[in-house]
Enzyme design. Sequence first.
Site, PDB file in Angstrom:
ATOM      1  N   GLY A  22      36.085  40.067  28.843  1.00 29.94           N
ATOM      2  CA  GLY A  22      34.439  40.396  28.014  1.00 29.94           C
ATOM      3  C   GLY A  22      33.904  38.774  27.686  1.00 29.94           C
ATOM      4  N   ASP A 130      26.653  38.080  20.527  1.00 32.97           N
ATOM      5  CA  ASP A 130      25.848  36.734  20.380  1.00 32.97           C
ATOM      6  C   ASP A 130      24.680  36.831  20.998  1.00 32.97           C
ATOM      7  OD1 ASP A 130      28.579  36.625  19.814  1.00 32.97           O
ATOM      8  OD2 ASP A 130      28.640  36.589  22.302  1.00 32.97           O
ATOM      9  N   ASN A 235      40.094  39.396  19.962  1.00 32.35           N
ATOM     10  CA  ASN A 235      39.883  37.624  20.473  1.00 32.35           C
ATOM     11  C   ASN A 235      41.412  37.068  20.372  1.00 32.35           C
ATOM     12  OD1 ASN A 235      37.196  37.985  21.351  1.00 32.35           O
ATOM     13  ND2 ASN A 235      36.716  37.986  20.064  1.00 32.35           N
TER      14      ASN A 235
END
Length: 702
Positions: A22, A130, A235
């Site tokens: 991703g 985002d 992340n």
Amino acid sequence: MSKRAGAKGGVQRRFISGVVEGFYGRPWTMEQRTELFKREQKWGLNTYLYAPKDDYKHRMYWRDLYSAEEAEQLIALISAAKTHDVEFVYAISPGLDITFSNPREVAALKRKLDQVKEFGCRSFSLLFDDIETEMCAADKQAFSSFAHAQVSITNEVYQHLGEPHTFLFCPTDYCAAFCTPTVSQSSYLHTVGDKLLPGIDILWTGPKVVSHKISVESIEEVSSVLKRPPVIWDNIHANDYDPQRLFLGPYKDRPTDLIPKLRGVLTNPNCEFYPNFVAIHTLSTWCKAFVDGAQRDVEMTGDEDQDPYYSPQKALTLALTDWLQEFLSTDQPGGKPLKRSALKQGRKRKDPSDEEPMHTDMAEGSYVPGPGENPLYTAEPLTLDDLKLLSELFYLPYEHGPTARAMLQEVDWLKKHSCDVSAETDKRAEWCSRAQHFDDMCEAVVQMFNRLSNAPNRSILYDLYNYICDIKSGVGLARAYVKTLGGRGRPSAQLMNDDPEPWGFRGGLSGEFQRMLPCHGNRDLFRHPPMTAVYCIRPYCPEDKTEVQRISREMQRGEANVPLVMQPPLLGDVLSGGDIPPSPQCALVLEDEMGMCGYALALTDVKPAAAKIQRGVNDPVFKDYPSLLTLQVLPRVTDPSPAKRMIGHLLSSIKSSGSGGVLCEVRHSDRRSLNFYTKLGSFKPVKMDDLPQDVIVMGTNL
């Protein structure tokens, strides 16, 4: 793997564990993804989420159907995942420009996902991360909020696809930091939790986009709002936000107590495929560490860890041990793997005389050096210690590895105590011992680089090469600087030159901007006092004379309980008092939001100042240090960076005038200034005849 989060349609749901592709940047190749599936199957992971941000038809051109060639590749990829018992989840990101209220847009989305369903895909995901949160005029009329628009289209697509067993939704507010005002009070999240169909799982990154730690309490809070346990999109190993960072540390700071509270965990790792071995391997160890609430047969806890079921350091060692075997096996067509004995040497280096050559066969006509000629270059095999060092140099976003921390601490200490090099025996011995220890650590980095560069598996090396070259360069500069401090080498041109070559510094335009902004540097992992205010450094002008005099008097009054008239005069007083103007381009003032708070003034020729206060202008010290500098900064400036920048500007200007050295004077009672010049590392105490008792002279060569 234990089953979690209840049942769906009478089928027990397994805990989602695996990898999300991703990140922003070049997507992985089909071959790399197939290799990933093999690793996931081997390590007990079960899911792959296809979401590369820069696959045009995943995000930017989401409406476009796949071509016949692209379809063939995706069909093969989905089939490969199925072969290795990995659930292939196809994600699409329409949020950049979709009009939620337009039926044609919804139809285009369904048509695209129907095509992927025909490829054999049975699991899907809609991502709204985002993106801009402002709706277009048409959507504002149709929906009461952005969350309602997203939930409406997601529910419709989910039902259109037949309510897939796995269907993931990524909200726009996908971490606690994005929630307004808080997670528990977020109207966006409450709408998602209330309106999203219960069979749809929700992705969540934790407290932040890149979360340092994820606590059980934080997951319980968001689960309560979402009315379901989230799937963590983690992340912690992502590096797409900084091209100079790579993360090779273990999966950590997520207690295994989280596992029964979650629907699953997917790691979104480094952009480079091969360095993700550690990230994915340690995640698999973490996932397997807590099975049905019982400890595994393999003891994973360590003294340094609070988690009874998982030790990051032991998980890292397991991962690096397996990774070493990949480094030592060739990836070149027709290449020769190392002999088993060489692989063993990779684990623990033996005496060089016991080692076998890396290439076991000599090709016909291979060059053999004669007597007295240079021997052929050969490097020792890579070792587990080398990979541990590599991991510690490129550890995690919020943490350097132990060796990296030790190296930074040594340089910091050596800089602060550089005056001990010329001190009494005991202090000098300690400084030299620690300098040698730092040099040994630097040499280990160089040798690791050499062995890594010679590893047979070039695919891994090429993904790492820019990073290891960069760290080798940085370590080399620090090594040269420490030798200069200890008088063991000439000052490095790259350290002292005001016009270095590009390879001698880091930055570019992004770095230039950051250094102009407040708070730059206060997030370094090796912490110094953070910058807490915005400072302006500008050239001195005659109108500043009164303020400079005020600051000078204020600082003198604060030094000791001695009247100003009784304090011995300093050479710098003639500059700050305005008796002699500073040399051209050798005067700066510092301002904050309250006004002027400091100054730095210089004379390229110190003799007029010496004559003014009746010092001997023929003192031999003035030959080595012909220029004068004075600096004062008010106590409210707690960050040393502005003062260092002013010093740097003045030294550069003085050097350009042809001067070979600069001196400054401070009163013994001015401990703050003494500490500042000492920590700079370049200024050393200088002996000078006929000095007043309370005055100390410090100088630096240019």
